[in-house]
Design a protein around this motif. Structure first.
Motif, PDB file in Angstrom:
ATOM      1  N   THR A 160       0.854  -1.318  -0.164  1.00 14.40           N
ATOM      2  CA  THR A 160      -0.081  -0.041  -0.065  1.00 14.40           C
ATOM      3  C   THR A 160       0.932   1.140  -0.084  1.00 14.40           C
ATOM      4  O   THR A 160       0.603   2.220  -0.824  1.00 14.40           O
ATOM      5  CB  THR A 160      -0.971  -0.038   1.308  1.00 14.40           C
ATOM      6  N   LEU A 161       1.854   1.197   0.870  1.00 10.51           N
ATOM      7  CA  LEU A 161       2.777   2.469   0.930  1.00 10.51           C
ATOM      8  C   LEU A 161       3.575   2.823  -0.482  1.00 10.51           C
ATOM      9  O   LEU A 161       3.535   3.802  -0.946  1.00 10.51           O
ATOM     10  CB  LEU A 161       3.767   2.285   2.105  1.00 10.51           C
ATOM     11  N   ILE A 162       3.811   1.761  -0.985  1.00  7.04           N
ATOM     12  CA  ILE A 162       4.736   1.882  -2.353  1.00  7.04           C
ATOM     13  C   ILE A 162       3.911   2.318  -3.440  1.00  7.04           C
ATOM     14  O   ILE A 162       4.232   3.298  -4.125  1.00  7.04           O
ATOM     15  CB  ILE A 162       5.290   0.424  -2.702  1.00  7.04           C
ATOM     16  N   ARG A 163       2.666   1.584  -3.474  1.00 10.17           N
ATOM     17  CA  ARG A 163       1.754   2.166  -4.518  1.00 10.17           C
ATOM     18  C   ARG A 163       1.040   3.478  -4.346  1.00 10.17           C
ATOM     19  O   ARG A 163       0.994   4.262  -5.518  1.00 10.17           O
ATOM     20  CB  ARG A 163       0.558   0.987  -4.463  1.00 10.17           C
ATOM     21  N   ASP A 164       0.735   3.801  -3.128  1.00  5.65           N
ATOM     22  CA  ASP A 164       0.350   5.052  -2.808  1.00  5.65           C
ATOM     23  C   ASP A 164       1.386   6.472  -3.238  1.00  5.65           C
ATOM     24  O   ASP A 164       1.126   7.262  -3.704  1.00  5.65           O
ATOM     25  CB  ASP A 164       0.016   5.516  -1.468  1.00  5.65           C
ATOM     26  N   GLU A 165       2.549   5.930  -2.609  1.00  4.73           N
ATOM     27  CA  GLU A 165       3.764   6.876  -3.206  1.00  4.73           C
ATOM     28  C   GLU A 165       4.112   7.120  -4.759  1.00  4.73           C
ATOM     29  O   GLU A 165       4.145   8.243  -5.160  1.00  4.73           O
ATOM     30  CB  GLU A 165       5.012   6.655  -2.449  1.00  4.73           C
ATOM     31  N   GLN A 166       3.801   6.141  -5.263  1.00  2.72           N
ATOM     32  CA  GLN A 166       4.011   6.053  -6.765  1.00  2.72           C
ATOM     33  C   GLN A 166       2.799   6.990  -7.430  1.00  2.72           C
ATOM     34  O   GLN A 166       3.081   7.586  -8.312  1.00  2.72           O
ATOM     35  CB  GLN A 166       4.173   4.642  -7.426  1.00  2.72           C
ATOM     36  N   ARG A 167       1.672   6.635  -7.085  1.00  6.47           N
ATOM     37  CA  ARG A 167       0.499   7.080  -7.716  1.00  6.47           C
ATOM     38  C   ARG A 167       0.291   8.709  -7.162  1.00  6.47           C
ATOM     39  O   ARG A 167      -0.077   9.543  -8.063  1.00  6.47           O
ATOM     40  CB  ARG A 167      -0.844   6.703  -7.364  1.00  6.47           C
ATOM     41  N   SER A 168       0.527   9.143  -5.925  1.00  2.00           N
ATOM     42  CA  SER A 168       0.113  10.476  -5.552  1.00  2.00           C
ATOM     43  C   SER A 168       1.307  11.250  -4.741  1.00  2.00           C
ATOM     44  O   SER A 168       1.249  12.459  -4.698  1.00  2.00           O
ATOM     45  CB  SER A 168      -1.203  10.275  -4.541  1.00  2.00           C
ATOM     46  N   GLY A 169       2.283  10.381  -4.488  1.00  2.00           N
ATOM     47  CA  GLY A 169       3.473  11.137  -3.871  1.00  2.00           C
ATOM     48  C   GLY A 169       3.084  11.817  -2.450  1.00  2.00           C
ATOM     49  O   GLY A 169       3.527  12.664  -1.831  1.00  2.00           O
ATOM     50  N   TRP A 170       1.850  11.166  -1.750  1.00  2.00           N
ATOM     51  CA  TRP A 170       1.414  11.821  -0.525  1.00  2.00           C
ATOM     52  C   TRP A 170       2.355  11.775   0.547  1.00  2.00           C
ATOM     53  O   TRP A 170       2.339  12.819   1.340  1.00  2.00           O
ATOM     54  CB  TRP A 170       0.182  11.192  -0.110  1.00  2.00           C
ATOM     55  N   LEU A 171       3.528  10.934   0.593  1.00  2.00           N
ATOM     56  CA  LEU A 171       4.390  10.880   1.819  1.00  2.00           C
ATOM     57  C   LEU A 171       5.418  11.996   1.622  1.00  2.00           C
ATOM     58  O   LEU A 171       5.616  12.691   2.707  1.00  2.00           O
ATOM     59  CB  LEU A 171       5.236   9.546   1.552  1.00  2.00           C
TER      60      LEU A 171
END
Length: 303
Positions: free
Chosen positions: A282-293
């Motif tokens: 989840t962390l990897i995909r979220d960062e790839q798609r939105s860069g929210w981190l």
């Protein structure tokens, strides 16, 4: 290119690993206090003693008055409220379930983050993240195995802790970097101290010397964890810090075996691996798609 390997050796990652080790030690002392003491009393004293190292560090960078200068006060208070609930449910879980099992269930939180992000952040969840959700839920089923073992109240509180932690995370994502870290941490700790202090009064039990020691040590390690994580966040990208969160499960297995004589069976270990894999996916995909981190202050997310 050797650049990715250089990133992996970033000293901030080691600092973050140390921070999560401190948090895990704090949780171990909470477990050692045991279920005989009120959760609210334990939370009150642990939070109170954690304030000391946190304030000592944060006041070097921000004045105390900055803690309550909020740009989005309702979001900050919402994050504090859900964080307090996550702490209450999490502390109960640690004192009633095997250590590694408690962590495995609480770390279901990213699954709830994925679901909540659809309704509160308007995000589109595609196949990869739904796969991560399925892996996490299956991992929890493997750990709990309903129908094959007795379901305890601690299992329910672990799920509630994960849900509250996920909601707190959603508030944090909406806040982004609009608030200082001293606000995000300080308001939560202050509110937790006041709320738990009031709730514990009817059931207050005068601590003995052993309990005082456990409170002080748990609070000190919690404070050190916050301080160390803040230090890591000042120098290291959040997408490198985030996966270090899951090192707590590894520590929990060893601490449970050495100090609490809890040896997880094959089913529990398998479930732990699946839940951890779900969270990292989840962390990897979220960062790839939105860069929210990179747009969110990295502070401790879950109990």
């Amino acid at each position: 290119s050797l650049q990715p390997f250089r990133h992996k050796m970033n000293p901030g990652v080691l600092v973050a690993l140390a921070a999560y080790f401190f948090f895990c030690i704090c949780d171990a002392f909470i477990k050692a206090i045991g279920p005989e003491t009120s959760v609210f009393q334990t939370l009150f004293f642990v939070t109170l003693f954690s304030f000391i190292p946190v304030l000592a560090f944060t006041l070097r960078h921000d004045p105390l008055s900055a803690m309550f200068k909020m740009n989005q006060p309702w979001l900050v208070m919402g994050r504090a409220a859900t964080g307090i609930l996550a702490g209450m449910f999490g502390f109960y879980t640690f004192t009633h379930l095997p250590f590694a099992e408690a962590y495995a269930l609480i770390f279901l939180a990213p699954v709830f983050v994925t679901v909540l992000s659809i309704f509160f952040l308007g995000e589109q969840v595609r196949a990869w993240r739904w796969t991560a959700v399925a892996v996490g839920l299956f991992g929890v089923w493997v750990v709990v195995r309903p129908g094959f073992r007795e379901i305890q109240v601690g299992h329910l509180t672990a799920i509630l802790a994960a849900m509250a932690g996920a909601t707190s995370f959603i508030f944090l994502r909406k806040l982004g970097q609009s608030e200082r870290r001293i606000t995000l941490i300080g308001v939560l700790l202050a509110a937790a101290t006041v709320v738990n202090g009031l709730i514990m009064l009817p059931v207050f039990k005068t601590p003995d010397m052993h309990e005082w020691l456990m409170y002080i040590l748990a609070g000190t390690f919690a404070g050190l964890g916050h301080v160390t994580l803040l230090a890591a966040a000042r120098t290291t990208p959040a997408n490198l810090i985030a996966p270090a969160n899951y090192s707590q499960i590894i520590w929990a297995v060893f601490i449970g075996m050495i100090f609490f004589k809890e040896t997880p069976d094959t089913w529990t270990v398998t479930g732990i691996v699946l839940v951890s894999l779900s969270g990292v996916m989840t962390l990897i995909r979220d960062e790839q798609r939105s860069g929210w981190l990179s747009r969110t202050h990295w502070v401790k997310k879950f109990p």
